[in-house]
Design an enzyme around this catalytic site. Structure first.
Site, mmCIF file in Angstrom:
data_model
loop_
_atom_site.group_PDB
_atom_site.id
_atom_site.type_symbol
_atom_site.label_atom_id
_atom_site.label_comp_id
_atom_site.label_asym_id
_atom_site.label_seq_id
_atom_site.Cartn_x
_atom_site.Cartn_y
_atom_site.Cartn_z
ATOM 1 N N HIS C 100 0.870 -1.183 0.000
ATOM 2 C CA HIS C 100 0.000 0.000 0.000
ATOM 3 C C HIS C 100 0.915 1.244 0.000
ATOM 4 O O HIS C 100 1.992 1.203 0.584
ATOM 5 C CB HIS C 100 -0.810 0.146 1.280
ATOM 6 C CG HIS C 100 -1.683 -0.984 1.669
ATOM 7 N ND1 HIS C 100 -1.214 -2.086 2.330
ATOM 8 C CD2 HIS C 100 -3.028 -1.155 1.550
ATOM 9 C CE1 HIS C 100 -2.239 -2.899 2.593
ATOM 10 N NE2 HIS C 100 -3.338 -2.365 2.128
ATOM 11 N N ASP C 103 2.237 2.077 3.417
ATOM 12 C CA ASP C 103 3.263 1.217 4.016
ATOM 13 C C ASP C 103 4.663 1.744 3.751
ATOM 14 O O ASP C 103 5.578 1.512 4.543
ATOM 15 C CB ASP C 103 3.271 -0.187 3.380
ATOM 16 C CG ASP C 103 1.927 -0.853 3.346
ATOM 17 O OD1 ASP C 103 1.115 -0.570 4.239
ATOM 18 O OD2 ASP C 103 1.693 -1.660 2.413
ATOM 19 N N GLU C 267 -8.950 -14.073 0.518
ATOM 20 C CA GLU C 267 -8.083 -14.352 1.664
ATOM 21 C C GLU C 267 -8.734 -15.415 2.552
ATOM 22 O O GLU C 267 -9.919 -15.322 2.872
ATOM 23 C CB GLU C 267 -7.867 -13.064 2.470
ATOM 24 C CG GLU C 267 -7.057 -13.316 3.726
ATOM 25 C CD GLU C 267 -6.749 -12.059 4.512
ATOM 26 O OE1 GLU C 267 -6.398 -11.030 3.904
ATOM 27 O OE2 GLU C 267 -6.878 -12.108 5.753
ATOM 28 N N ASP C 306 -9.559 -10.800 12.570
ATOM 29 C CA ASP C 306 -8.641 -11.211 11.505
ATOM 30 C C ASP C 306 -7.238 -11.324 12.081
ATOM 31 O O ASP C 306 -6.584 -10.320 12.342
ATOM 32 C CB ASP C 306 -8.706 -10.121 10.432
ATOM 33 C CG ASP C 306 -8.177 -10.588 9.097
ATOM 34 O OD1 ASP C 306 -8.079 -11.809 8.890
ATOM 35 O OD2 ASP C 306 -7.868 -9.723 8.260
ATOM 36 N N ASP C 308 -4.651 -12.910 10.613
ATOM 37 C CA ASP C 308 -3.627 -12.841 9.551
ATOM 38 C C ASP C 308 -2.386 -13.654 9.891
ATOM 39 O O ASP C 308 -1.262 -13.155 9.827
ATOM 40 C CB ASP C 308 -3.259 -11.368 9.289
ATOM 41 C CG ASP C 308 -4.319 -10.638 8.490
ATOM 42 O OD1 ASP C 308 -5.043 -11.284 7.708
ATOM 43 O OD2 ASP C 308 -4.435 -9.410 8.640
ATOM 44 N N ASP C 338 -0.516 -12.188 3.181
ATOM 45 C CA ASP C 338 -1.026 -11.005 3.897
ATOM 46 C C ASP C 338 -1.001 -11.391 5.383
ATOM 47 O O ASP C 338 -2.017 -11.362 6.070
ATOM 48 C CB ASP C 338 -2.432 -10.697 3.393
ATOM 49 C CG ASP C 338 -3.036 -9.470 4.050
ATOM 50 O OD1 ASP C 338 -2.355 -8.832 4.865
ATOM 51 O OD2 ASP C 338 -4.208 -9.172 3.763
HETATM 52 CO CO LIG Z 1 -6.982 -10.305 6.758
HETATM 53 CO CO LIG Z 2 -5.816 -9.739 2.607
#
Ligand SMILES: [Co+2]
Ligand SMILES: [Co+2]
Ligand SMILES: [Co+2]
Ligand SMILES: [Co+2]
Ligand SMILES: [Co+2]
Ligand SMILES: [Co+2]
Ligand SMILES: [Co+2]
Ligand SMILES: [Co+2]
Lengths: 436, 436, 436, 436
Positions: C100, C103, C267, C306, C308, C338
């Protein structure tokens, strides 16, 4: 002489490369792991209810199975059911089986008929056990299906239901004793509530505590050597069940003075319904010294009810056995498949596929868990992480030699200002993945 | 002299027809319910952290609020924050407030600085309490935000973190004592685990048990008259927290001999995260005799994390107070709003709206609960449902005079064959709905 | 010349028996599966944000990481961050990365500063890509972290936020184009609502539809050859997000005429939050022809947010790749992590462990999926199950040649009374378990 | 002449102070709200299945009810059931009822018997409707209970099941037409999958699309004026159901060209199972123009399955009607109670309590929703929040006159740098709470 219900009489180990759907590829009973035969580690049991009493119904549909022992309302067909059940146990080579009274006998009109029906079946089971060498892992009473139990068994507002339940438990403990059962299980599907508006939690707790104490007293009276096990489940059929999870049952046992008398039968599916992983429930029970036995059947992570599916994920199963092995393995307990084939799996072959797959998954999980333990990396990392607690000051804090004030002085004097250390979760997961 | 931060200095009761957004429509402190003033029933507290320390961030975004007391890293602005905090307490007329050390003072470089900062603020609070009449419901230590606590406070694998935590708890207990706090709370956000692979449950349980025992010992030593409260939460920030729910904490207390020393601070949002209703957690605690206080902030039923929203549903709140009133009401405890306005509610007025709405909802819930009790229908239905247990045989079963064998004889002799009776859930829900 | 941040410069394939924690045991880029190199199948990408921009905070605690590129508010340290990021990409040998705007560059005071900062970093990335051979899988705009986006980006009630967002997307598409990115992704963390009370669903849908149409128009205008991808997520940070899941986004695309222009970046973690399995989302997308790329990071099944996490369960990953391979494999898409190491995984080595483990799990999953396809049993069973639909009458029903009335006549004439056939779920699961 | 099954023949409105459990306290059919009678707003329907066909079983227990129309396997008792069903409709004064074919007729041995049985009952219903004035809100076909549907109805791998289903739908549409039904509903309990391993999503989608198109074609052919409605549900009995939620069904309709032909029947319980609030599903449907009718029965927030309970929470119900009223109210649709009394509510009186409570809750919710609309505050706040979009530039962006490049220029030229504005959630919730 076989009834011919199943397409195959005996499932054998053929090794990992076999593509025979009616063979084990991993479950090799005589293989030695950590100095013990695989069969003795796993202590598999087949459950009578899901494979023989359940007819394929669900809340939105009726029977899908068509079995030679239907309808299940008379003793002749109950005997035929027993014949085929023992054919399944023998075909699979599960050394154990488990049953509720209501699975094996037709429902009688009253307590006396239920008892007579049960005892007649126990006669048959006794003979079949002798013939086949199959043993009873545990017996239990079904105190949830018949309408009289709709508001609870021991926790019913009506003391007559408590009495009926107590008497029924006694007959099932007697049957278990006679059949050499190695444990006796209580699962309280209706011991809970639908709404707090009509429920007195304190009263129901006292009732349930009294019932469990009577069970323990009776066990000692008759010299039953097996373990008394409670099976936690958070809900379903009840909105809330009192035996919610391992930690909750521990509190209940402690409150009623039973923490040294009663252990747990943990089920993966129930762990998930309670918001836990299976290894969490097992590790909680082992840390409290109350692990008894396991029901190795999973739930679907996307379904909010108990799907009782055969296990199919080696990494999950391996972590379960890892914690069991660290606890010294299953003692009187076993690996019971409280599992049913799907409602659409209507063929006799499907009953074999479900169990074969489940047994192979467990064998792989156990082998992985044993390998993790033999490797030793995880254990060493764990010991290292807590090593600081072996220090003299740390031990004093832990043993109660220091008060908050003492510790404050120590912190100020030494300007204790701890730095965080990596928890290494990804590394540890990678170590596990070397073995699963 | 007001800082002028809030658009209104004092929220007053104007009655149900008021459309003034800065007035109470239901919270009327002096209204008598069941012989006691509403204010004394509800014992409202405003929480320092969500309204003054939280800056509007979430896992996917940073600060949205813009406050005159930012940045929160120096004592001057901490004092300004205190000024405005007491303006909020005063405007709302909540008789109590609650705080963590880390909410009210800047983070120091070490324990000594933290202590000095805290004590300087306590001096100010002492004066402000005297000026405003606002009292401290409870104090607590934040042992979860700073990086050193990332792997636990009392349950950290590093005994130095245990020591740092113990010393910090002492300073917070001292502060609470000095400020006349009526309870002291422990919430263990990091007392749990991220992965069992790096966690020794037994060791961490022993550490946590020792810490809580030290807290109780210190309470008695300094003559603190308030209650020691543990606040259960199942998870978040940790994957699993040891103080999972009321039943789990009960087991922990019992294991460590603390069930008569420690009570619970129950939060609606945490109940929901644990798979329970708020009234379930309250009724569980009251049935075990360990209800202490409540955090009256809800979760969103569709969010899997702790949203800490102000309550907005009268029927839910009414059932919570119904069980509290049946337990004799809140004693040293209170109704704390561990609640935050939404991240998008960035105006000072929003802080007022959140609390006003919450207080009015609680007032309505309390009035409904009191009316249900005065009406008596629910209580009578409940008593009737269990009336059979008053019978002689039933009492013998309950008191331990009968064994399983005795009961079997009774069932057989009397051919006990209980018929189900309606649980009347819909009728009872309709009764409740006459009042909410 | 390496900065020395990571303990190892290059992770190599050492085979399944390696116990080197800094080696691949399964990811062997040049291994051929189904006629294609493993690297080309998997198309791994490392994500910039979790490993380099996230500082270890969570809702209950702040930064735990300590990195040489902190604080992230100036260009000098942003450059240092880029140096180390490319060292990670190179060490891992992931052929791609993703980022992004927020980032990689410090936040500017306004749009112009943001753009200038971004472009300066893109210059650096261009050079680094040339030096290392690492390529850009996709770029994206962070339209959720800064306070201005708190009420939505394209769906903001304030058209100025829409404008700011549109302009920002353009700069990120330009950057992606310049860097040869193979896709452009939109994830709408704030495109949703907190409460329906302040939300006009119709208006926000129109805004979001217009924005995505502008993106597609601009793609064609500049000749960007990559795919435009939307990443579904049901909630978090928003209470409800419009791009809820694959099926919901399909409906949105169809409504705005974009179903042939836009594909999905799916995802695993988001699938789980939406109540689905990952393979469900992938199979749904492939059946609708809109699968683009995947984010291969899991959620914890017991956490409602989430997490991740890096994937660690081969059976799950295998099913994902199975559906991808049946769709012809990833085209412009890839396997993006991710994923973030846990907040307690504070060492540089942990960043390696997380990715190494994830890459090995994916390699094992892919190998299993390829083996299932080569074996052919599953495909054959599936074809057999639906074979009846090849019949003439069946095709007429399906193609629209028959009406309900025609079919009724047929059913009556032939007394059609279908018998159920086994779904064979357990058998099929056993087949899969031969390969995972 | 009444059968005497119910303790009361007619439930009357007695006003809020009544304590008569067999009276309405809020449902006053003739009360005018927003210019329309309450009865015409709410359009209540009683469902045949839960009150008359369901026998109190659940996955862990059998029948608890004892009814004069059991066993449900012959026409004589089916007629008796019809008598008592119309006594319930009449007693309650619900102007409508709803039924599946399988609720009202015994199961026949084949299609022809089913049809004959259904038609014989339709004759009776026709007469009863004429006698009582009760009307049919909708009819539907039960394509999920009988074993032949276990793998789907229209989505079955066996085209004969598709044919059987199509023919059955036709008979049910014919029955609905004959009885003057105002809608026809399709709920696909088995239109989904248990495992993707045996499922071809694309094929099943094509089958389901074809079936729904045939339904629409037949509707037009026979001149049925009612709406065709699909009822979404995410799962249960199937692991995944294709009609997951409102947004998913919209995508399905659009894909098959049916978005102007088919609307939704939304159920609160199903919304919750799908991870949504009821008002979310309603607002989604109204924003897409596809709201048809509602099933006003809730789930328990702590149960992961469909409990189909009567509504009991006014604030929730009020928000549902608020969105319905903003959409212009229910047109051909109604408020159906797809609700069952609890398994323990075994008395005839309980059937009354459930419906009376539900109708009163809906009446209160509707009154609150009407008051919110008359007050206007919420609507005004909403309009104000989006007012910026009325601006000239904003409209150009929205209408497609600007590209990303145009907008970038505008942002740069004007240095657009939007400031966040409060979302006022707490204030808006307080406004709602003035009315509920
Ligand atoms: Co996520
Ligand atoms: Co994602
Ligand atoms: Co189960
Ligand atoms: Co079980
Ligand atoms: Co909370
Ligand atoms: Co709290
Ligand atoms: Co339902
Ligand atoms: Co429904």
């Amino acid at each position: 002489m076989s009834t011919g219900f199943f397409p195959v009489d005996k499932i054998k180990y053929e090794g990992p490369d076999s593509t025979n759907p009616f063979a084990f590829r991993h479950y090799n009973p005589d293989e030695i792991l950590l100095g013990k035969r695989m069969e003795e580690h796993l202590r598999f049991a087949t459950a009578y209810w899901h494979s023989f009493a359940w007819e394929g119904g669900d809340p939105f549909g009726g029977r899908t199975f068509d079995r030679p022992w239907y309808p299940q309302d008379n003793m002749d067909l109950a005997k035929k059911k027993a014949d085929i059940a023992f054919e399944l146990f023998t075909a699979l080579g599960t050394p154990y089986y488990c049953f509720h009274d209501a699975d094996v006998r037709p429902e009688g009109a009253n307590f006396a008929e239920n008892t007579a029906n049960l005892n007649a079946i126990v006669d048959i089971f006794e003979q079949k056990q002798a013939e086949t060498g199959v043993k009873l892992l545990w017996g239990t009473a079904n105190l949830f299906s018949q309408a009289r139990f709709m508001s609870g068994a021991s926790t019913n507002p009506d003391p007559d239901v408590f009495a009926f339940s107590a008497a029924t438990i006694k007959t099932c403990m007697d049957a278990t004793m006679r059949l050499g059962g190695e444990n006796y299980v209580l699962w309280g599907g209706r011991e809970g509530y639908e709404t707090l508006l009509n429920t007195d939690l304190g009263k129901e707790d006292a009732q349930m505590g009294r019932m469990l104490n009577m069970v323990v007293e009776y066990k000692h009276k008759i010299g039953f050597k097996g373990a008394i096990l409670v099976e936690p489940k958070p809900q379903e059929p009840s909105k809330h069940q009192y035996d919610y999870d391992a930690a909750t049952v521990y509190g209940f046992l402690k409150r009623h003075g039973l923490e040294n008398e009663v252990k747990l039968n943990l089920e993966q599916g129930h762990a998930i319904l309670a918001g836990h992983s299976f290894e969490h429930e097992i590790a909680t029970a082992t840390s409290l010294g109350i692990l008894g036995s396991i029901d190795m059947n999973r739930n679907d992570y996307q379904s909010g009810w108990d799907t009782d599916q055969f296990p199919n994920n080696v990494p999950e199963v391996a972590l379960a056995y890892y914690h069991i092995l660290k606890d010294g393995g299953l003692k009187t307990g076993g690996t019971n498949f409280d599992a049913k084939v799907r409602r659409q799996s209507i063929d006799a072959a499907d009953l074999l596929h479900g169990h074969i797959g489940g047994m192979d998954i467990c064998a792989r999980g156990l082998k992985a868990a044993a390998a993790i333990i033999e490797d030793g990396t995880l254990d060493k990392e764990l010991a290292d992480r807590y090593a600081g607690w072996e220090g003299e000051e740390a031990q004093k804090m832990l043993k109660g030699e220091y008060s908050l004030e003492d510790i404050q002085k120590y912190v100020e004097a030494a300007d204790v200002n701890p730095k965080a250390k990596s928890g290494k979760q990804e590394y540890l997961e990678n170590v596990v993945n070397r073995f699963v």
